[in-house]
Write a protein that holds these residues in place. Structure first.
Motif, short mmCIF file in Angstrom:
data_model
loop_
_atom_site.label_atom_id
_atom_site.label_comp_id
_atom_site.label_asym_id
_atom_site.label_seq_id
_atom_site.Cartn_x
_atom_site.Cartn_y
_atom_site.Cartn_z
N SER A 12 0.94 -1.25 0.01
CA SER A 12 -0.08 0.06 -0.15
C SER A 12 1.00 1.17 0.07
N PRO A 13 0.42 2.29 -0.43
CA PRO A 13 1.10 3.66 -0.42
C PRO A 13 1.74 4.13 0.94
N ALA A 14 0.95 3.46 2.15
CA ALA A 14 1.53 3.75 3.40
C ALA A 14 2.69 2.79 3.89
N GLU A 15 2.50 1.62 3.53
CA GLU A 15 3.56 0.61 3.66
C GLU A 15 4.83 1.01 2.92
N ASP A 16 4.54 1.15 1.52
CA ASP A 16 5.91 1.62 0.70
C ASP A 16 6.74 2.79 1.42
N ALA A 17 5.79 4.03 1.73
CA ALA A 17 6.45 5.10 2.51
C ALA A 17 7.11 4.78 3.67
N ALA A 18 6.80 3.64 4.47
CA ALA A 18 7.36 3.18 5.65
C ALA A 18 8.70 2.51 5.19
N LEU A 19 8.52 1.74 4.26
CA LEU A 19 9.71 0.70 3.65
C LEU A 19 10.67 1.80 3.42
N GLN A 20 10.34 2.87 2.47
CA GLN A 20 11.60 3.70 2.04
C GLN A 20 11.90 4.33 2.97
N TRP A 21 11.29 4.98 4.07
CA TRP A 21 11.95 5.66 5.18
C TRP A 21 12.87 4.68 6.22
N ASP A 22 12.62 3.67 6.23
CA ASP A 22 13.39 2.86 7.37
C ASP A 22 14.62 2.18 6.35
N PHE A 24 16.07 4.16 4.19
CA PHE A 24 16.84 5.49 4.41
C PHE A 24 17.47 5.41 5.58
N LYS A 25 16.72 5.50 6.66
CA LYS A 25 17.66 5.42 8.01
C LYS A 25 18.50 4.31 8.20
N LYS A 26 18.36 3.21 7.67
CA LYS A 26 19.20 2.11 7.85
C LYS A 26 20.50 2.12 7.14
N HIS A 27 20.52 2.66 5.94
CA HIS A 27 21.57 2.63 4.97
C HIS A 27 22.18 3.82 4.61
N LEU A 56 24.24 13.70 6.44
CA LEU A 56 22.87 13.17 6.69
C LEU A 56 22.58 12.82 8.36
N HIS A 57 21.87 13.80 8.93
CA HIS A 57 21.58 13.18 10.56
C HIS A 57 20.22 13.41 10.73
N LEU A 58 19.62 12.11 11.52
CA LEU A 58 18.49 12.16 11.84
C LEU A 58 18.02 13.09 13.06
N ASP A 59 17.28 14.13 12.98
CA ASP A 59 16.92 15.22 13.70
C ASP A 59 16.63 14.83 15.15
N ASP A 60 16.14 13.54 15.43
CA ASP A 60 15.48 13.12 16.80
C ASP A 60 16.25 11.95 17.19
N GLY A 61 17.62 11.66 16.83
CA GLY A 61 18.58 10.67 17.27
C GLY A 61 17.80 9.32 16.18
N ASP A 62 18.19 8.02 16.80
CA ASP A 62 17.99 6.99 15.78
C ASP A 62 16.47 6.71 15.37
N ASP A 63 15.45 7.54 16.27
CA ASP A 63 14.24 7.06 16.18
C ASP A 63 13.71 8.39 15.42
N GLY A 64 14.53 9.19 14.84
CA GLY A 64 14.19 10.32 14.30
C GLY A 64 12.91 10.25 13.22
N GLY A 105 11.36 13.07 -1.28
CA GLY A 105 11.72 13.90 -2.41
C GLY A 105 11.61 13.05 -3.53
N ARG A 106 12.59 13.07 -4.54
CA ARG A 106 12.89 11.99 -5.85
C ARG A 106 13.45 10.94 -5.39
N ASN A 107 13.81 10.55 -4.01
CA ASN A 107 14.75 9.39 -3.64
C ASN A 107 13.83 8.16 -3.71
N ARG A 108 14.40 7.01 -4.01
CA ARG A 108 13.57 5.88 -4.19
C ARG A 108 14.62 4.80 -3.77
N LEU A 109 14.62 4.02 -2.79
CA LEU A 109 15.53 3.25 -2.39
C LEU A 109 15.24 1.81 -2.58
#
Length: 112
Positions: A12-22, A24-27, A56-64, A105-109
């Protein structure tokens, strides 16, 4: 059409957005990536080079929930002329982007 989904593993779009964010944060949002910034002319000859970093820094630590991207470019340096002195660099910081869950943005992981 028989009513079955031809792509049963599609997110789903929400699941895809969560996957992309995770991903991005991991790699990618791991701190600083340093290297040499090269400038070329239209033929491909090197015109200039300088040391640069992409931060590239997470604004709120690892759970940013957001991440700030800043480019830092060395614009000048001074070499010390004695053993007890220090070399110094002039660094220009340029804010580039702000990323967050659902706004990469235009990033796709990764994609399916």
């Amino acid at each position: 059409a028989d009513g079955t989904d031809p792509n049963p593993d599609r997110l789903s779009p929400a699941e895809d957005a969560a996957l992309q964010w995770d991903l991005f944060k991991k790699h990618h949002a791991l701190g600083s990536w340093r290297g040499t910034w090269m400038t070329y002319d239209y033929i491909g000859d090197v015109l200039d080079s300088t040391v640069a970093s992409v931060d590239l820094h997470l604004d709120d630590g690892d759970d940013g929930t957001s991440c700030t991207q800043i480019h830092k470019i060395v614009t000048g340096s001074v070499k010390a002329d004695c053993e007890t002195c220090f070399d110094s660099d002039d660094v220009q910081s340029m804010p580039v982007a702000q990323y967050q869950l659902g706004n990469m943005g235009r990033n796709r992981l990764a994609s399916v």
